[in-house]
Design a protein around this motif. Structure first.
Motif, PDB file in Angstrom:
ATOM      1  N   ALA A  33      18.012  13.794   9.257  1.00 28.16           N
ATOM      2  CA  ALA A  33      18.299  13.000  10.476  1.00 28.16           C
ATOM      3  C   ALA A  33      18.369  11.733   9.960  1.00 28.16           C
ATOM      4  O   ALA A  33      19.095  10.932  10.282  1.00 28.16           O
ATOM      5  N   ASP A  37      21.270   9.057  10.492  1.00 26.48           N
ATOM      6  CA  ASP A  37      21.342   7.655  11.254  1.00 26.48           C
ATOM      7  C   ASP A  37      21.882   6.509  10.259  1.00 26.48           C
ATOM      8  O   ASP A  37      22.541   5.864  10.817  1.00 26.48           O
ATOM      9  N   ALA A  41      24.936   4.226  10.909  1.00 31.68           N
ATOM     10  CA  ALA A  41      24.734   2.851  11.231  1.00 31.68           C
ATOM     11  C   ALA A  41      25.572   1.834  10.250  1.00 31.68           C
ATOM     12  O   ALA A  41      25.803   0.595  10.703  1.00 31.68           O
ATOM     13  N   SER A  60      11.433   8.690   8.013  1.00 27.36           N
ATOM     14  CA  SER A  60      11.699   8.971   9.503  1.00 27.36           C
ATOM     15  C   SER A  60      10.280   8.952  10.086  1.00 27.36           C
ATOM     16  O   SER A  60       9.742   9.957  10.780  1.00 27.36           O
ATOM     17  N   ARG A  65      13.180   6.463  12.066  1.00 24.62           N
ATOM     18  CA  ARG A  65      14.209   7.131  12.167  1.00 24.62           C
ATOM     19  C   ARG A  65      14.383   8.257  13.039  1.00 24.62           C
ATOM     20  O   ARG A  65      13.028   8.873  13.510  1.00 24.62           O
ATOM     21  N   PRO A  66      15.491   8.774  13.826  1.00 23.93           N
ATOM     22  CA  PRO A  66      15.527   9.976  14.542  1.00 23.93           C
ATOM     23  C   PRO A  66      14.932  10.955  13.924  1.00 23.93           C
ATOM     24  O   PRO A  66      15.193  11.086  12.594  1.00 23.93           O
ATOM     25  N   VAL A  72      19.697  11.652  16.711  1.00 23.31           N
ATOM     26  CA  VAL A  72      20.716  11.136  15.861  1.00 23.31           C
ATOM     27  C   VAL A  72      21.839  10.605  16.789  1.00 23.31           C
ATOM     28  O   VAL A  72      22.333   9.513  16.945  1.00 23.31           O
ATOM     29  N   ALA A  75      20.921   8.159  19.283  1.00 19.67           N
ATOM     30  CA  ALA A  75      20.816   6.652  18.670  1.00 19.67           C
ATOM     31  C   ALA A  75      22.162   6.205  18.366  1.00 19.67           C
ATOM     32  O   ALA A  75      22.624   4.945  18.638  1.00 19.67           O
ATOM     33  N   LEU A  76      23.119   6.928  18.085  1.00 20.74           N
ATOM     34  CA  LEU A  76      24.439   6.574  17.760  1.00 20.74           C
ATOM     35  C   LEU A  76      25.282   5.985  19.166  1.00 20.74           C
ATOM     36  O   LEU A  76      25.768   4.972  19.045  1.00 20.74           O
ATOM     37  N   ARG A  79      23.736   2.546  20.120  1.00 19.30           N
ATOM     38  CA  ARG A  79      24.550   1.324  19.315  1.00 19.30           C
ATOM     39  C   ARG A  79      25.880   1.385  20.051  1.00 19.30           C
ATOM     40  O   ARG A  79      26.701   0.562  19.446  1.00 19.30           O
TER      41      ARG A  79
END
Length: 230
Positions: A33, A37, A41, A60, A65-66, A72, A75-76, A79
């Motif tokens: 993950a 991520d 990014a 992580s 981090r995820p 993941v 979080a994507l 953003r």
């Protein structure tokens, strides 16, 4: 097209990467993950193939981090990154499918699956993302079929190498849009693949020879395009 494969199982990852490269995709592969991520990014992909049951990976921590594939994905989307995502997972419960789709996945495929189904889903998701319903790419008498990987000009078959096909597909997918040399290189090559400095120019020259000298146009110092009105 450049894909990111996020899969922790080495055997599955190696098999998928090899098979998808044979289909003409540039495929990069990460296994946890944190790596997924960080990569998403900082780099651009046309599509992500995402496993859900991922290890957290180095770095992580609780606030870093995820910790899995679903995180993941969240979080994507947090953003505001609209890169299409197909979830590939062994989690087949309805609740898992609902959670994946609600988190922002464009499609959800349960393991084990057949490669031809995965390829069809990739093509369908890429069409939707590009705002197209029709499966064929058309311009100036040239027809490209992503499913059969067949190209014709005025009805006559045209034989292309895998890289020539990839360049043509990228340009036909966005008629009228100018793609730079670096954007086309991103569609052709994954991590660790050596890129000749004139590779794109060579493929463009070969395509012009096969499809017509004026079929692919260029904006000096900017890039290449296919006229949307042709």
């Amino acid at each position: 097209m450049r894909l990111l494969l996020v899969e922790d199982d080495r055997m599955i990852g190696e098999s998928l990467q090899r098979a998808l490269r044979l289909e003409g995709y540039a495929v990069d592969w990460v296994r946890d993950a944190a790596a997924a991520d960080g990569t998403l990014a900082s780099e651009r992909f046309d599509l992500v193939l995402l496993d859900l049951g991922l290890p957290a990976g180095a770095g992580s921590g609780a606030a870093a981090r995820p910790a899995d594939g679903l995180a993941v994905l969240r979080a994507l989307r947090a953003r505001h990154d609209a890169t299409p995502v197909i979830v590939l997972t062994a989690r087949d419960a309805r609740g898992d499918r609902v959670a994946g789709l609600d988190a922002g996945a464009d499609d959800y495929l349960v393991k084990p699956f057949e490669l031809d189904e995965l390829n069809a889903r990739i093509r369908a998701v890429l069409r939707r993302h590009a705002g197209r319903a029709e499966p064929l790419l058309l311009a100036g008498g040239v027809t490209l079929d992503p499913a059969s990987r067949r190209v014709t000009r005025d009805g006559a078959a045209v034989t292309l190498s895998a890289r020539e096909f990839a360049v043509l597909e990228a340009l036909l997918a966005k008629p009228g849009a100018v793609l730079s040399r670096s954007q086309l290189e991103d569609r052709l090559y994954g991590w660790g693949e050596e890129i000749e400095s004139n590779a794109v120019s060579v493929y463009i020259h070969q395509l012009r020879r096969k499809l017509g000298a004026d079929f692919i146009r260029n904006v000096r110092g900017v890039g290449y395009f296919i006229d949307a009105a042709s």
